[in-house]
Design a protein around this motif. Sequence first.
Motif, PDB file in Angstrom:
ATOM      1  N   ASP A 107      -8.732   0.917   1.351  1.00 31.16           N
ATOM      2  CA  ASP A 107      -9.818  -0.005   1.286  1.00 31.16           C
ATOM      3  C   ASP A 107      -9.700  -0.111  -0.521  1.00 31.16           C
ATOM      4  O   ASP A 107     -10.778   0.063  -1.227  1.00 31.16           O
ATOM      5  CB  ASP A 107     -10.882   0.497   1.630  1.00 31.16           C
ATOM      6  N   GLY A 108      -8.756  -0.646  -0.994  1.00 26.97           N
ATOM      7  CA  GLY A 108      -8.423  -0.768  -2.457  1.00 26.97           C
ATOM      8  C   GLY A 108      -7.247  -1.510  -2.325  1.00 26.97           C
ATOM      9  O   GLY A 108      -6.608  -1.884  -1.600  1.00 26.97           O
ATOM     10  N   SER A 109      -6.640  -1.379  -3.401  1.00 27.80           N
ATOM     11  CA  SER A 109      -5.150  -2.012  -3.926  1.00 27.80           C
ATOM     12  C   SER A 109      -4.003  -0.884  -3.694  1.00 27.80           C
ATOM     13  O   SER A 109      -4.197   0.107  -3.673  1.00 27.80           O
ATOM     14  CB  SER A 109      -5.314  -2.765  -5.147  1.00 27.80           C
ATOM     15  N   ILE A 110      -2.790  -1.413  -3.796  1.00 25.49           N
ATOM     16  CA  ILE A 110      -1.736  -0.624  -3.670  1.00 25.49           C
ATOM     17  C   ILE A 110      -0.783  -0.936  -4.815  1.00 25.49           C
ATOM     18  O   ILE A 110      -0.818  -2.114  -5.579  1.00 25.49           O
ATOM     19  CB  ILE A 110      -1.078  -0.571  -2.371  1.00 25.49           C
ATOM     20  N   PHE A 157      -1.881  -1.295   4.983  1.00 26.21           N
ATOM     21  CA  PHE A 157      -2.883  -2.358   4.926  1.00 26.21           C
ATOM     22  C   PHE A 157      -3.627  -2.183   3.557  1.00 26.21           C
ATOM     23  O   PHE A 157      -4.140  -0.913   3.595  1.00 26.21           O
ATOM     24  CB  PHE A 157      -3.836  -2.403   6.052  1.00 26.21           C
ATOM     25  N   SER A 158      -4.130  -3.136   2.867  1.00 31.41           N
ATOM     26  CA  SER A 158      -4.880  -2.801   1.659  1.00 31.41           C
ATOM     27  C   SER A 158      -5.414  -4.184   1.394  1.00 31.41           C
ATOM     28  O   SER A 158      -5.177  -5.079   1.924  1.00 31.41           O
ATOM     29  CB  SER A 158      -3.936  -2.239   0.460  1.00 31.41           C
ATOM     30  N   ARG A 159      -5.908  -4.146   0.005  1.00 34.04           N
ATOM     31  CA  ARG A 159      -6.459  -5.469  -0.603  1.00 34.04           C
ATOM     32  C   ARG A 159      -5.732  -6.367  -1.321  1.00 34.04           C
ATOM     33  O   ARG A 159      -5.973  -7.273  -1.910  1.00 34.04           O
ATOM     34  CB  ARG A 159      -7.744  -4.792  -1.551  1.00 34.04           C
ATOM     35  N   GLY A 160      -4.314  -5.513  -1.382  1.00 37.32           N
ATOM     36  CA  GLY A 160      -3.379  -6.542  -2.326  1.00 37.32           C
ATOM     37  C   GLY A 160      -2.858  -5.325  -3.033  1.00 37.32           C
ATOM     38  O   GLY A 160      -2.871  -4.239  -3.102  1.00 37.32           O
ATOM     39  N   TYR A 161      -2.197  -6.058  -4.356  1.00 43.89           N
ATOM     40  CA  TYR A 161      -1.405  -5.211  -5.113  1.00 43.89           C
ATOM     41  C   TYR A 161      -1.972  -5.285  -6.529  1.00 43.89           C
ATOM     42  O   TYR A 161      -2.890  -6.293  -6.876  1.00 43.89           O
ATOM     43  CB  TYR A 161       0.011  -5.618  -5.493  1.00 43.89           C
TER      44      TYR A 161
END
Length: 214
Positions: free
Chosen positions: A107-110, A124-128
């Motif tokens: 639950d954050g970015s990668i 699965f994430s909030r995006g990059y």
Amino acid sequence: MNDMPEQVDPQLLDELRDVCVSTLGHLRDHGLALGLQPNRRPIKVVGTAVTVRIPHLDSTAVHLAVDHLRPGDVLVVDQSGDHARSCFGGLVSFSAKARGAAGAVIDGSINDHDETGPYDFPVFSRGYSPLTTRIGGIEGAINVPVTIAGAVVNPGDVVFGDSDGVAFLSPEDVVGLGELLRGKEQAEAPARERILSGGSLAEFSGALAHHPRD
């Protein structure tokens, strides 16, 4: 660090391997992590939640948890509302896959998009984001209840994800669920045949019953 959760019975997980998360979304509103996107499609993740909560900047607990992942585990990270930073980059992704983990939910970015692509590790994430966390040893917790994109997740919960998104269920909630979801999906096959023959979508769905009549 708290004890690792008991892993979900593989036979129970198998109930969800051939059904869709969006079919579950027809039946319930809770337990769905809204706003998270998979790092590739198609994707399928079914496994046991190993939960981590970190305080924004400090990802020490993530690294400690990754070293304890078992085959079939899914790392689930609550970043305390910080969606901009990434706590999950190339070496962390590599390590999780090397341990046999089934995937990760952040639950954050990668980060490290180009490096991690060939790993073929589902996330699965909030995006990059290029903005990353640090190793500070300030605080953090492993295998505690967390909140992921509006869904409460307990260690040992079932993580159920595919190309549409990810959901979390207690092992008890999974009993018989695969059969229920499979039945709903299979019921659409004859509807497609009828629609090809000029039949009504609204009649099949029940929407026709709500159509105003003169």
